[in-house]
Write a protein that holds these residues in place. Structure first.
Motif, PDB file in Angstrom:
ATOM      1  N   ASP A 105      31.938  -5.387  52.609  1.00 47.36           N
ATOM      2  CA  ASP A 105      32.533  -4.527  53.647  1.00 47.36           C
ATOM      3  C   ASP A 105      33.193  -3.305  53.028  1.00 47.36           C
ATOM      4  O   ASP A 105      33.082  -2.186  53.545  1.00 47.36           O
ATOM      5  CB  ASP A 105      33.555  -5.326  54.462  1.00 47.36           C
ATOM      6  N   SER A 106      33.899  -3.502  51.910  1.00 46.98           N
ATOM      7  CA  SER A 106      34.558  -2.374  51.239  1.00 46.98           C
ATOM      8  C   SER A 106      33.546  -1.359  50.751  1.00 46.98           C
ATOM      9  O   SER A 106      33.731  -0.140  50.908  1.00 46.98           O
ATOM     10  CB  SER A 106      35.397  -2.902  50.070  1.00 46.98           C
TER      11      SER A 106
ATOM     12  N   LYS B 270      34.005 -15.561  51.628  1.00 42.52           N
ATOM     13  CA  LYS B 270      34.938 -14.585  52.188  1.00 42.52           C
ATOM     14  C   LYS B 270      35.160 -13.432  51.218  1.00 42.52           C
ATOM     15  O   LYS B 270      35.156 -12.262  51.605  1.00 42.52           O
ATOM     16  CB  LYS B 270      36.263 -15.274  52.512  1.00 42.52           C
ATOM     17  N   TRP B 271      35.342 -13.792  49.946  1.00 39.08           N
ATOM     18  CA  TRP B 271      35.503 -12.759  48.901  1.00 39.08           C
ATOM     19  C   TRP B 271      34.262 -11.879  48.794  1.00 39.08           C
ATOM     20  O   TRP B 271      34.355 -10.655  48.706  1.00 39.08           O
ATOM     21  CB  TRP B 271      35.800 -13.470  47.582  1.00 39.08           C
TER      22      TRP B 271
ATOM     23  N   GLN C  73      32.031 -11.281  51.141  1.00 34.96           N
ATOM     24  CA  GLN C  73      31.906 -10.437  52.327  1.00 34.96           C
ATOM     25  C   GLN C  73      32.912  -9.281  52.290  1.00 34.96           C
ATOM     26  O   GLN C  73      32.587  -8.154  52.714  1.00 34.96           O
ATOM     27  CB  GLN C  73      32.111 -11.279  53.591  1.00 34.96           C
ATOM     28  N   GLU C  74      34.117  -9.522  51.803  1.00 37.45           N
ATOM     29  CA  GLU C  74      35.113  -8.450  51.705  1.00 37.45           C
ATOM     30  C   GLU C  74      34.641  -7.340  50.764  1.00 37.45           C
ATOM     31  O   GLU C  74      34.831  -6.152  51.041  1.00 37.45           O
ATOM     32  CB  GLU C  74      36.444  -9.024  51.208  1.00 37.45           C
TER      33      GLU C  74
ATOM     34  N   ASP D   9      35.584  -3.120  42.062  1.00 42.13           N
ATOM     35  CA  ASP D   9      35.156  -3.817  43.278  1.00 42.13           C
ATOM     36  C   ASP D   9      33.763  -3.371  43.709  1.00 42.13           C
ATOM     37  O   ASP D   9      32.946  -4.192  44.156  1.00 42.13           O
ATOM     38  CB  ASP D   9      36.153  -3.548  44.405  1.00 42.13           C
TER      39      ASP D   9
END
Length: 640
Positions: free
Chosen positions: A337-338, A330-331, A333-334, A460
């Motif tokens: 996406d960002s 999940k991390w 993929q986030e 990030d």
């Protein structure tokens, strides 16, 4: 005539004699004083002064010259007409003077009486004023005393009021303290009740964990050999499972004396349960792989010719179908996406046809990438200058690049564009520069860490680019999805696929090694001139997480051994200092349990990376020390 002359001579002699120096007094006659002059027979003159009455005259007589005849002669008066006239004048003059004196005396008496009356009147007035003044002073003193008494009374009343107010305040404070004490007591009672509840919950949870671990341990019992072939050796898993059971039993035994298990105890138990589940999962995967391997040996040669299925079967045989934890995915993929959203935001800047906008894009790209290319370990001052330039660019201030001033504020999407390009360049430096020169990881990593701290968005993006080019940095082994071509899947795994084909394995491992070394350096470094307080933006705990998750996943031939060695060589010293005993337990676990699994999937041509890892583990455990990595920046460097 002679006799007269003689008479005056006698008078002159009497006058000059001591007893004849008499002064005329006009009051003689009034007082009865008479002077008689008698002529004697022998020619001498006899003078008699009678004072007072005649009876006393003989006693008062004064003989001025010898007297031969005791018989006195008749007394005659010496007052001549002239003398009498003179005496009368004298008397008149005296009367006038006396009258004048009386008048003057009378006037003087009147004046004196007036003066006395004036003085008496003035003194009387002064006395009245004095008495009035004294009365005024008395009244003033009385009024002053009354005022003072009034003030003292008011002050006394004020003090009493103040004391009353202070007393009320003290009462309020005491009541407040009593309420607080009561509330504290109630909180303590509630806390104790909550502690009891939580303790019972933890005890139930601990019992449930022990029960589950014991049940899972039964699943690790060695299976009987079958006709299809020998079962895989699960002795190491069984041994570790027994150790975990003993560990949990020890925690239960410590809490059996009436005490509830602590949070630390639960952490130990939950960690043991998690590891037990991992062992079960690994055992099942090993069994599945063994069965898959047996099936693959029996498959026909025609099926192996299909590249896609062959490649997929090869990776499946090595455990690439194993996924990372759901939270990690999940991390991951986030972050992707960002980064994709950021790339879409400046898509108009990338595809612009305006000449000025194209020039601005090129200038911004140069301003972002050129300073990263100039990072080196020459001097700390040079490194700081590069960092300040990058920070100014990301802060919207103007910087000089190629002789021109440029700023992200010149375009609405300028900051997103620069952040994305900057993160991309940092990862590229790890892929190329660090891959060729391992010591270059530290100056690049420390600048990236400083930028990450001040501009978290860039950090990030660095992770997103790193995960995209090196999914093992997650760690994540992306599965091959249906419809995905072989070339596309190889790109997803991090390989470079060009017209000439897929890059060689050595080139691939070299690039992966460079990026993992850069990541290992970033998580342990922090910009020394940062002004922010608090933990690192992406600190050493992420290194522990990465290492633990790598060990929870099935090893890949050549890749796992290479990346583990690179990571531990760069970050092992920092992890050793941070986690101490726990770290050495992890190293021992790698040597005793995980390294055999790596060797099991490694062919003879890929033994080099396994040998390096094995020697590193043996040397570290033997000396109980991991040396600092080469190229680490010292305090002397920052003074240069």
């Amino acid at each position: 005539m002679p006799a007269e002359s003689l008479r005056w001579d006698t008078l002159e002699a009497l006058k000059n004699s001591p007893k004849g120096r008499l002064k005329y007094n006009p009051d003689w006659l009034e007082k009865g004083e008479v002077m008689n002059v008698s002529m004697l027979d022998n020619g001498f003159t006899y003078i008699t002064l009678i004072v007072g009455d005649e009876d006393s005259a003989p006693d008062a007589s004064n003989n001025l010259s010898p007297v031969t005849n005791p018989i006195p002669s008749p007394t005659i008066s010496l007052l001549s007409p002239r003398a009498t006239q003179m005496e009368g004048c004298i008397r008149i003059c005296e009367e006038k003077h006396r009258a004048k004196a009386k008048m003057e005396l009378s006037l003087r008496q009147e004046l004196q009486e007036k003066l006395v009356a004036s003085v008496a009147s003035r003194e009387s007035e002064q006395l009245k004023r004095f008495e009035e003044l004294m009365e005024l002073k008395q009244r003033q003193e009385y009024q002053s005393i009354m005022d003072m008494m009034e003030r003292e009374t008011q002050e006394s009343i004020g003090r009493q009021e103040k004391l009353k107010e202070e007393h009320k305040n003290r009462i309020k404070i005491l009541n407040l303290r009593l309420r607080e004490a009561e509330q504290q007591r109630l909180r303590e009672v509630e806390f104790e009740r909550q502690r009891q509840v939580e303790g019972r919950e933890r005890l139930r949870a601990l019992n449930a964990i022990q029960e589950e671990i014991l049940q899972l341990n039964q699943l690790l019992e060695p299976a009987a050999p079958t006709q299809s072939g020998p079962s895989p050796d699960l002795t190491s898993y069984s041994t570790r499972a027994n150790q975990l059971c003993s560990q949990v039993s020890e925690v239960v035994r410590m809490t059996a004396e009436g005490e509830f298990p602590s949070v630390e105890d639960m952490t130990v138990a939950e960690r043991a349960l998690h590891e037990m589940r991992s062992l079960i999962r690994v055992m099942q995967e090993v069994a599945a792989q063994a069965q898959e391997k047996r099936k693959k040996e029996q498959e026909e040669e025609e099926e192996r010719r299909k590249m896609a299925m062959g490649l997929k079967s090869t990776f499946l045989s090595k455990g690439l179908q194993t996924k990372a934890e759901q939270s990690t995915l999940k991390w991951y993929q986030e972050l992707q996406d960002s980064a994709n959203q950021c790339a879409q935001s400046f898509e108009g800047l990338n595809n612009t046809k305006d000449i000025q906008t194209k020039k601005l894009r090129m200038e911004l790209q140069k301003a972002a990438t050129i300073p990263v290319s100039q990072i080196s370990s020459i001097s700390g001052s040079k490194l700081r200058e590069i960092f300040d330039k990058i920070d100014k660019l990301l802060s919207g201030r103007s910087v000089v690049s190629g002789g021109k001033s440029v700023s992200t504020s010149q375009h609405p999407n300028g900051l997103d564009f620069v952040s994305h390009k900057l993160a991309e360049k940092f990862v590229k430096q790890g892929e190329e520069e660090v891959a060729s020169h391992h010591e270059a990881a530290f100056p690049i990593a420390v600048v990236a860490s400083g930028v990450w701290e001040l501009h978290p968005k860039v950090g990030d993006f660095i992770l997103a680019h790193l995960h995209k080019k090196c999914p093992y940095a997650v760690p994540h082994y992306p599965p091959m999805k249906d419809g995905t071509s072989v070339e596309e899947y190889q790109k997803i795994l991090g390989y470079r696929v060009e017209d000439g084909g897929v890059e060689a394995q050595d080139s691939f491992l070299k690039r992966m090694s460079g990026m993992i070394r850069l990541y290992a350096a970033m998580i342990q470094l922090r910009w020394p001139y940062g002004s922010k307080q608090g933990p690192d933006p992406h600190g050493l705990n992420n290194g522990w997480r990465w290492l633990a998750q790598m060990l929870n996943m099935e090893p890949l031939a050549d890749v796992t051994a290479t990346l583990l060695f690179d990571f531990l060589e760069v970050c092992g010293n920092a992890l050793m200092k941070q986690y101490q005993v726990q770290f050495w337990k992890l190293i021992l676990l790698i040597q005793e349990e995980y390294l055999p699994r790596i060797e099991a999937v490694t062919s003879q041509g890929q033994a080099g990376s396994v040998t390096r890892l094995k020697q590193f583990l043996e040397s570290s455990l033997r000396s109980r020390q991991i040396p600092p990595p080469k190229g680490q920046l010292s305090s002397h460097f920052w003074r240069s």
